[in-house]
Design an enzyme around this catalytic site. Structure first.
Site, PDB file in Angstrom:
ATOM      1  CD  GLN A 152      -3.171   0.821   0.753  1.00  0.00           C
ATOM      2  OE1 GLN A 152      -3.646  -0.298   0.824  1.00  0.00           O
ATOM      3  NE2 GLN A 152      -3.778   1.825   0.176  1.00  0.00           N
ATOM      4  CG  PHE A 153       1.984   3.708  -3.603  1.00  0.00           C
ATOM      5  CD1 PHE A 153       2.119   5.079  -3.798  1.00  0.00           C
ATOM      6  CD2 PHE A 153       1.026   3.017  -4.334  1.00  0.00           C
ATOM      7  CE1 PHE A 153       1.308   5.747  -4.701  1.00  0.00           C
ATOM      8  CE2 PHE A 153       0.220   3.677  -5.236  1.00  0.00           C
ATOM      9  CZ  PHE A 153       0.355   5.052  -5.423  1.00  0.00           C
ATOM     10  CB  THR A 154      -1.944   5.299  -0.841  1.00  0.00           C
ATOM     11  OG1 THR A 154      -2.562   4.198  -0.179  1.00  0.00           O
ATOM     12  CG2 THR A 154      -2.101   5.164  -2.352  1.00  0.00           C
TER      13      THR A 154
END
Length: 145
Positions: free
Chosen positions: A78-80
């Site tokens: 989950q890069f966000t």
């Protein structure tokens, strides 16, 4: 590195309408990798996550670990989690690791967890995923390196 750990009764991840990972009682873990993160950071967070005592014992006290309850893991990249929303309305992601480095550490985390936990499911790195869960508690913890 950031782990958002959600204690769940069950969780699943779907890509292109196909369920690719599903667990029962355990943790859904959203994993964000920052550009300064290392395998040593991953090792520390995995050890901490596995050792967390956030399941109820026979007396209703939060006293048992994932291993104590034969819990399962669903690990989702989950890069966000590295969204920077301080300026304007469009998040920036300059603190997130690039795809190659992030994927390498994500895979490293998965393999590390497999050494400790019997059931480890995963999402698909870089894919548009649909995640479903039943948060138990709700109980959500953020671990950061």
């Amino acid at each position: 590195m950031k782990f958002v750990i959600q204690r769940v009764s069950h969780a699943s991840v779907t890509v292109h309408e196909e369920t690719i990972g599903r667990i029962n009682q355990g943790y859904l873990v959203l994993i964000g990798v920052g550009k300064e993160d290392t395998k040593e950071d991953a090792d520390r967070l995995v050890k901490k996550m596995i050792g967390l005592r956030i399941f109820s014992d026979e007396n209703g006290k939060i006293n048992k670990s994932l291993k104590d309850v034969d819990g399962e893991l669903l690990l989702v990249s989950q890069f966000t989690l590295y969204a920077d929303c301080r300026h304007g309305n469009r998040p920036g992601f300059t603190d997130a690791a690039g795809p190659d480095m992030a994927n390498e550490l994500y895979e490293y985390i998965i393999e590390s967890c497999k050494k400790e936990v019997a059931v480890v499911e995963r999402g698909e790195f870089g894919a548009d995923m649909k995640v479903e869960l039943l948060n138990d508690g709700p109980f959500t913890i953020l671990l950061e390196s």
